[in-house]
Design an enzyme around this catalytic site. Structure first.
Site, PDB file in Angstrom:
ATOM      1  N   ASP A   1       2.997   5.942  -6.607  1.00  0.00           N
ATOM      2  CA  ASP A   1       4.160   5.820  -5.727  1.00  0.00           C
ATOM      3  C   ASP A   1       5.473   5.800  -6.490  1.00  0.00           C
ATOM      4  O   ASP A   1       6.523   6.098  -5.934  1.00  0.00           O
ATOM      5  CB  ASP A   1       4.057   4.541  -4.892  1.00  0.00           C
ATOM      6  CG  ASP A   1       2.895   4.610  -3.933  1.00  0.00           C
ATOM      7  OD1 ASP A   1       2.798   5.630  -3.244  1.00  0.00           O
ATOM      8  OD2 ASP A   1       2.092   3.676  -3.900  1.00  0.00           O
TER       9      ASP A   1
ATOM     10  N   HIS B   1      -1.744  -1.971  -9.832  1.00  0.00           N
ATOM     11  CA  HIS B   1      -2.718  -1.418  -8.910  1.00  0.00           C
ATOM     12  C   HIS B   1      -3.932  -2.324  -8.878  1.00  0.00           C
ATOM     13  O   HIS B   1      -4.303  -2.882  -9.917  1.00  0.00           O
ATOM     14  CB  HIS B   1      -3.136  -0.005  -9.361  1.00  0.00           C
ATOM     15  CG  HIS B   1      -3.782   0.769  -8.280  1.00  0.00           C
ATOM     16  ND1 HIS B   1      -5.120   0.630  -7.981  1.00  0.00           N
ATOM     17  CD2 HIS B   1      -3.281   1.673  -7.406  1.00  0.00           C
ATOM     18  CE1 HIS B   1      -5.407   1.425  -6.969  1.00  0.00           C
ATOM     19  NE2 HIS B   1      -4.312   2.072  -6.598  1.00  0.00           N
TER      20      HIS B   1
ATOM     21  N   HIS C   1       0.883  -1.186   0.000  1.00  0.00           N
ATOM     22  CA  HIS C   1       0.000   0.000   0.000  1.00  0.00           C
ATOM     23  C   HIS C   1       0.916   1.230   0.000  1.00  0.00           C
ATOM     24  O   HIS C   1       1.754   1.375  -0.885  1.00  0.00           O
ATOM     25  CB  HIS C   1      -0.894  -0.113   1.232  1.00  0.00           C
ATOM     26  CG  HIS C   1      -2.060   0.826   1.285  1.00  0.00           C
ATOM     27  ND1 HIS C   1      -2.405   1.680   0.283  1.00  0.00           N
ATOM     28  CD2 HIS C   1      -2.987   1.041   2.276  1.00  0.00           C
ATOM     29  CE1 HIS C   1      -3.490   2.373   0.639  1.00  0.00           C
ATOM     30  NE2 HIS C   1      -3.851   2.001   1.843  1.00  0.00           N
TER      31      HIS C   1
HETATM   32  N1  CMC Z   1       5.627  -6.696 -10.646  1.00  0.00           N
HETATM   33  C1  CMC Z   1       5.532  -7.896 -11.258  1.00  0.00           C
HETATM   34  N2  CMC Z   1       4.384  -8.599 -11.357  1.00  0.00           N
HETATM   35  C2  CMC Z   1       3.281  -8.071 -10.803  1.00  0.00           C
HETATM   36  C3  CMC Z   1       3.306  -6.821 -10.134  1.00  0.00           C
HETATM   37  C4  CMC Z   1       4.530  -6.128 -10.071  1.00  0.00           C
HETATM   38  N3  CMC Z   1       4.617  -4.947  -9.453  1.00  0.00           N
HETATM   39  N4  CMC Z   1       2.076  -6.536  -9.676  1.00  0.00           N
HETATM   40  C5  CMC Z   1       1.294  -7.555 -10.017  1.00  0.00           C
HETATM   41  N5  CMC Z   1       2.014  -8.492 -10.708  1.00  0.00           N
HETATM   42  C6  CMC Z   1       1.499  -9.724 -11.305  1.00  0.00           C
HETATM   43  C7  CMC Z   1       1.241 -10.781 -10.227  1.00  0.00           C
HETATM   44  O1  CMC Z   1       2.375 -11.599 -10.036  1.00  0.00           O
HETATM   45  C8  CMC Z   1       0.068 -11.530 -10.796  1.00  0.00           C
HETATM   46  O2  CMC Z   1       0.558 -12.419 -11.768  1.00  0.00           O
HETATM   47  P1  CMC Z   1      -0.224 -13.824 -12.038  1.00  0.00           P
HETATM   48  O3  CMC Z   1      -1.570 -13.445 -12.586  1.00  0.00           O
HETATM   49  O4  CMC Z   1       0.644 -14.511 -13.069  1.00  0.00           O
HETATM   50  O5  CMC Z   1      -0.297 -14.542 -10.734  1.00  0.00           O
HETATM   51  C9  CMC Z   1      -0.742 -10.448 -11.540  1.00  0.00           C
HETATM   52  O6  CMC Z   1       0.223  -9.428 -11.874  1.00  0.00           O
HETATM   53  C10 CMC Z   1      -1.859  -9.832 -10.701  1.00  0.00           C
HETATM   54  O7  CMC Z   1      -1.310  -9.439  -9.457  1.00  0.00           O
HETATM   55  P2  CMC Z   1      -2.129  -9.451  -8.088  1.00  0.00           P
HETATM   56  O8  CMC Z   1      -1.181  -9.447  -6.948  1.00  0.00           O
HETATM   57  O9  CMC Z   1      -3.172 -10.540  -8.151  1.00  0.00           O
HETATM   58  O10 CMC Z   1      -2.875  -8.063  -8.199  1.00  0.00           O
HETATM   59  P3  CMC Z   1      -3.468  -7.273  -6.994  1.00  0.00           P
HETATM   60  O11 CMC Z   1      -4.544  -6.416  -7.541  1.00  0.00           O
HETATM   61  O12 CMC Z   1      -3.816  -8.186  -5.863  1.00  0.00           O
HETATM   62  O13 CMC Z   1      -2.212  -6.395  -6.501  1.00  0.00           O
HETATM   63  C11 CMC Z   1      -0.713  -4.633  -6.106  1.00  0.00           C
HETATM   64  C12 CMC Z   1      -2.061  -5.041  -6.698  1.00  0.00           C
HETATM   65  C13 CMC Z   1      -0.614  -3.100  -6.150  1.00  0.00           C
HETATM   66  C14 CMC Z   1      -0.629  -5.073  -4.636  1.00  0.00           C
HETATM   67  C15 CMC Z   1       0.433  -5.267  -6.931  1.00  0.00           C
HETATM   68  O14 CMC Z   1       0.371  -4.827  -8.263  1.00  0.00           O
HETATM   69  C16 CMC Z   1       1.822  -4.991  -6.325  1.00  0.00           C
HETATM   70  O15 CMC Z   1       2.257  -5.720  -5.440  1.00  0.00           O
HETATM   71  N6  CMC Z   1       2.528  -3.907  -6.833  1.00  0.00           N
HETATM   72  C17 CMC Z   1       3.811  -3.533  -6.300  1.00  0.00           C
HETATM   73  C18 CMC Z   1       3.608  -2.734  -5.016  1.00  0.00           C
HETATM   74  C19 CMC Z   1       3.049  -1.342  -5.285  1.00  0.00           C
HETATM   75  O16 CMC Z   1       3.540  -0.612  -6.131  1.00  0.00           O
HETATM   76  N7  CMC Z   1       2.016  -0.962  -4.497  1.00  0.00           N
HETATM   77  C20 CMC Z   1       1.414   0.346  -4.583  1.00  0.00           C
HETATM   78  C21 CMC Z   1       0.011   0.290  -4.994  1.00  0.00           C
HETATM   79  S1  CMC Z   1      -0.659   1.872  -5.449  1.00  0.00           S
HETATM   80  C22 CMC Z   1      -0.675   2.842  -4.061  1.00  0.00           C
HETATM   81  C23 CMC Z   1      -1.464   2.329  -2.903  1.00  0.00           C
HETATM   82  O17 CMC Z   1      -2.498   1.685  -3.072  1.00  0.00           O
HETATM   83  O18 CMC Z   1      -1.054   2.606  -1.781  1.00  0.00           O
END
Ligand code: CMC
Length: 387
Positions: free
Chosen positions: A327, A269, A228
């Site tokens: 971010d 996101h 987050h």
């Molecule tokens: N790098 C590489 N692969 C990724 C990333 C990433 N940053 N983010 C998601 N994926 C892949 C993930 O491995 C999954 O692949 P698969 O379908 O093959 O299993 C797919 O994309 C979907 O990911 P998810 O984790 O199911 O998606 P989510 O909606 O649960 O997660 C997230 C969203 C923001 C937690 C995630 O994209 C992440 O961990 N990003 C990096 C951390 C980040 O930048 N967070 C800030 C978010 S924005 C500000 C805020 O909300 O505070």
């Protein structure tokens, strides 16, 4: 009745109605009370946007001035809270300091807080918005081993934050206007984002009728994590770990490898499956700040730019709709301004305080229920205690 939906991560659960913020993640749209975020970033400022989020309409000139005045009047932090901050070790994480300090505001104001009174709620908003930047600066000064600087009535909101953070006690303030504008934008772009994890936490916590500062402290705890708000800190740590443009391919390959838990911080996101509209504005602010400070050739920035380009062109990221998020760029701006990496999330919290509060206020201003999710029990069925 009696049935409930299994929904891990609340991917498809809307626990409330809200009139504050609208997001269309597929189209990359973010509206506060109907106004697009890019228009607010261009024409409004943080305090005016706070007023809008809390009251539903943009203020008149007079209302805007009164609001700014009240926030200023309530921006000084009680000495008991200053003492608590001084009690922490110099290397305590600033988010831990912030969470404790905001919880301590409940101790300071609990007796005079009446969540059923509109007037009391208004004063609580002034206190919260007014004191968040003061606390952020105090956390910084404490970690630096420097004297706290009190808010200055002649300075605007973001100017005050910069002066309290980087100024020297006893000297007249010197604030760079380009940096102050960028700080104000950072606060504004973080002001609200509907039911994200921290805002949902504030609503859930507040739904028990708890003190609003305590509910906000719960939001701060939630924001801290790297999935987050902590992502802005994680972005900078990642850029430093990558270390050189030559290593980028290795890290991109790691991010794409299903067996490697590494993720590119600042990408992806839960809601946006398109360019985050805040990231577009933040990118422009980053360019302005770096050129003002003559940092266009900063090595970390070179890594960030290259990473952004690769990710936007790579099949993996395109297919999974992983765009740079807010971010990614805010970390770069804050680093350039001189804010220590571990304090980045505190800035996010400072900007987001109004969003948390607006949601809490919206909830308690109408009939509401305590939040009480159910679970899918997967443990033992009944068994007898061994005789
Ligand atoms: N790098 C590489 N692969 C990724 C990333 C990433 N940053 N983010 C998601 N994926 C892949 C993930 O491995 C999954 O692949 P698969 O379908 O093959 O299993 C797919 O994309 C979907 O990911 P998810 O984790 O199911 O998606 P989510 O909606 O649960 O997660 C997230 C969203 C923001 C937690 C995630 O994209 C992440 O961990 N990003 C990096 C951390 C980040 O930048 N967070 C800030 C978010 S924005 C500000 C805020 O909300 O505070």
């Amino acid at each position: 009745k009696g049935f409930f939906t299994y929904d891990p991560g609340f991917m498809s659960t809307a626990p409330c109605e809200s009139k504050i913020t609208f997001i269309d993640g597929a189209k990359g749209v973010l509206l506060h009370r109907g106004y697009p975020i890019d228009q607010l970033a261009e024409h409004s400022d943080y305090l005016e946007t706070c007023y809008l989020l809390l009251n539903g309409e943009l203020p008149s000139k007079e209302q805007k001035a009164t609001f700014a005045d009240e926030v200023k009047k309530h921006s000084k932090v009680d000495d008991s809270v200053a003492q608590i901050i001084k009690g922490f070790s110099r290397n305590a994480h600033p988010m831990a300091i912030m969470g404790s300090a905001v919880n301590a505001l409940a101790a300071v104001y609990h007796e005079e807080t009446d969540i059923t009174s509109e007037e009391s709620r208004r004063v609580t908003a002034y206190r919260l918005i007014g004191q968040m930047p003061t606390l952020a600066a105090m956390a910084h000064k404490h970690r630096q081993g420097e004297e706290f600087i009190a808010p200055d009535a002649d300075l605007a909101y973001a100017e005050n934050y910069l002066n309290m953070t980087f100024g020297t006690a006893g000297q007249s303030p010197k604030v760079n206007q380009v940096l102050a504008k960028a700080m104000d934008r950072i606060f504004l772009l973080h002001a609200d984002h509907e039911q994200n994890a921290s805002t949902s936490t504030v609503r859930l916590s507040g739904s028990s009728g708890t003190n609003p500062f305590a509910a906000i402290a719960a939001g701060i705890a939630t924001l801290w994590g790297p999935a987050h708000g902590g992502a802005n800190e994680a972005v900078l740590n990642m850029l430093e770990e990558i270390g050189s443009v030559d290593n980028i391919d290795t890290y991109v390959a790691k991010a794409k490898d299903k067996n490697d838990p590494f993720r590119l911080m600042g990408f992806g996101h839960r809601v946006y499956k398109n360019f985050d509209p805040r990231a577009k504005v933040m990118k422009q602010a980053a360019d302005e700040v770096l050129s003002e400070l003559g940092l266009e050739n900063d090595p970390l920035l070179a890594i960030a730019k290259r990473l952004e380009k690769i990710a936007l062109e790579d099949e993996y990221f395109i297919q999974k709709k992983l765009y740079p998020n807010v971010d990614f760029y805010s970390g770069i701006i804050m680093k350039a301004i001189g804010i220590p990496t571990e304090a980045f999330t505190v800035i996010f919290a400072t900007g987001r305080a109004v969003g948390w509060y607006a949601h809490w206020q919206e909830m308690v201003s109408a009939p509401y229920k305590i939040g009480r999710p159910r679970q899918l029990y997967t443990g033992y069925s009944k068994r007898d205690y061994p005789a």
